[in-house]
Design a protein around this motif. Structure first.
Motif, mmCIF file in Angstrom:
data_model
loop_
_atom_site.group_PDB
_atom_site.id
_atom_site.type_symbol
_atom_site.label_atom_id
_atom_site.label_comp_id
_atom_site.label_asym_id
_atom_site.label_seq_id
_atom_site.Cartn_x
_atom_site.Cartn_y
_atom_site.Cartn_z
ATOM 1 N N PHE A 174 45.285 38.404 48.931
ATOM 2 C CA PHE A 174 46.389 38.283 47.469
ATOM 3 C C PHE A 174 48.310 38.916 48.102
ATOM 4 O O PHE A 174 48.592 40.013 48.388
ATOM 5 N N VAL A 175 48.756 37.938 48.554
ATOM 6 C CA VAL A 175 50.871 38.438 49.135
ATOM 7 C C VAL A 175 51.000 37.773 47.997
ATOM 8 O O VAL A 175 51.247 36.528 47.479
ATOM 9 N N PHE A 176 52.056 39.025 47.363
ATOM 10 C CA PHE A 176 53.643 38.770 46.918
ATOM 11 C C PHE A 176 55.123 39.519 47.695
ATOM 12 O O PHE A 176 54.156 39.885 48.846
ATOM 13 N N ALA B 214 46.550 47.489 42.138
ATOM 14 C CA ALA B 214 45.415 46.575 41.068
ATOM 15 C C ALA B 214 46.209 45.204 40.634
ATOM 16 O O ALA B 214 47.937 45.426 40.407
ATOM 17 N N LEU B 215 45.781 44.030 40.232
ATOM 18 C CA LEU B 215 46.452 43.089 39.855
ATOM 19 C C LEU B 215 45.555 42.109 38.551
ATOM 20 O O LEU B 215 44.851 42.686 38.640
ATOM 21 N N ARG C 244 40.885 40.140 37.100
ATOM 22 C CA ARG C 244 41.558 42.228 37.764
ATOM 23 C C ARG C 244 41.052 42.423 39.419
ATOM 24 O O ARG C 244 40.222 41.748 39.276
ATOM 25 N N ILE C 245 41.722 42.734 39.853
ATOM 26 C CA ILE C 245 41.497 42.752 41.303
ATOM 27 C C ILE C 245 42.043 44.181 41.344
ATOM 28 O O ILE C 245 43.691 44.665 41.368
ATOM 29 N N GLU C 246 41.085 44.877 42.437
ATOM 30 C CA GLU C 246 41.464 45.973 42.755
ATOM 31 C C GLU C 246 40.963 46.226 44.629
ATOM 32 O O GLU C 246 40.873 46.147 44.693
ATOM 33 N N ALA D 223 44.018 43.907 49.613
ATOM 34 C CA ALA D 223 43.212 42.974 49.864
ATOM 35 C C ALA D 223 41.721 43.647 49.154
ATOM 36 O O ALA D 223 41.860 44.397 48.351
ATOM 37 N N PRO D 224 41.195 42.654 48.469
ATOM 38 C CA PRO D 224 40.097 42.219 46.844
ATOM 39 C C PRO D 224 39.318 43.601 47.623
ATOM 40 O O PRO D 224 39.110 43.085 48.470
ATOM 41 N N GLU D 225 38.834 44.528 46.852
ATOM 42 C CA GLU D 225 38.002 45.764 47.201
ATOM 43 C C GLU D 225 36.613 45.304 45.589
ATOM 44 O O GLU D 225 35.709 45.376 45.395
ATOM 45 N N ARG D 226 36.613 45.345 44.207
ATOM 46 C CA ARG D 226 36.556 44.311 43.271
ATOM 47 C C ARG D 226 37.737 43.042 42.770
ATOM 48 O O ARG D 226 38.555 43.647 42.841
ATOM 49 N N MET D 227 36.910 42.280 42.463
ATOM 50 C CA MET D 227 37.498 41.521 41.139
ATOM 51 C C MET D 227 36.692 41.011 39.855
ATOM 52 O O MET D 227 35.216 40.656 40.443
#
Length: 191
Positions: free
Chosen positions: A52-54, A73-74, A86-88, A157-161
């Protein structure tokens, strides 16, 4: 559906039609070298299976946090849908080519603002920033505005979603996806 990116895309597409403002807004949580947390809203500008890019000024506080601790985290919260995601995961720099391509899509004033702002640094008066903006306008008058070398993208780069869906009586549904090597493991969490 067992692909978290496909599920994200479905929820995101729905949010784009229901949220009145900034359906791409996400909370970005970082921590500095002393593990002191900080959170702020940023805008999602792209996503694919890589992450996910910002975009931001690489001299900003968030950039300093990410330089010291490259995990973040997002959180997406779509109140109208009563959903959140939630994304980490670890964070890396987007390429110069990606950053250049996105910068070129911004409005001219946003491009000029990127040059004029020392994001997150103390500002003595609003007039100082406005003067700097006018100076940058003059500097690039009649020519394209290049991306500043201190501005660019970051990819989480997500490891958890985790996908959270509101349910009556606080009996919410929580689906968790955890990256396990190259694949995703899926499970549920108690509400």
């Amino acid at each position: 559906m067992t692909d978290p990116f496909e599920l994200f895309r479905n929820w995101y597409d729905e949010a784009r039609t229901t949220e009145p403002n900034d359906s791409n807004a996400m909370a970005l949580a970082t921590a500095d070298a002393e593990a002191r947390p900080s959170v702020r809203m940023v805008l999602l500008k792209g996503f694919d299976p890589r992450g996910f890019v910002f975009y931001t000024n690489r001299g900003s506080r968030k950039a300093g946090d990410l330089a010291a601790n490259s995990h973040a985290a997002l959180l997406f919260h779509w109140k109208s849908l009563r959903r959140q995601i939630r994304i980490e995961g670890p964070v890396s720099l987007a390429s110069d080519e990606e950053s250049d391509a996105y910068f070129a899509t911004r409005s001219r004033d946003s491009q000029l603002g990127a040059w004029a702002s020392d994001q997150s640094r103390p500002l003595d008066a609003r007039s100082t920033f406005e003067r700097r903006f006018e100076e940058v306008q003059q500097r690039f008058d009649g020519q394209p505005v290049p991306r500043p070398p201190f501005w660019g993208g970051y990819r989480v780069a997500p490891e958890r979603m985790e996908f959270w869906q509101d349910r009556a009586h606080r009996l919410h549904e929580r689906r968790l996806f955890v990256r396990d090597g190259g694949a995703w493991r899926e499970g549920l969490l108690y509400p």
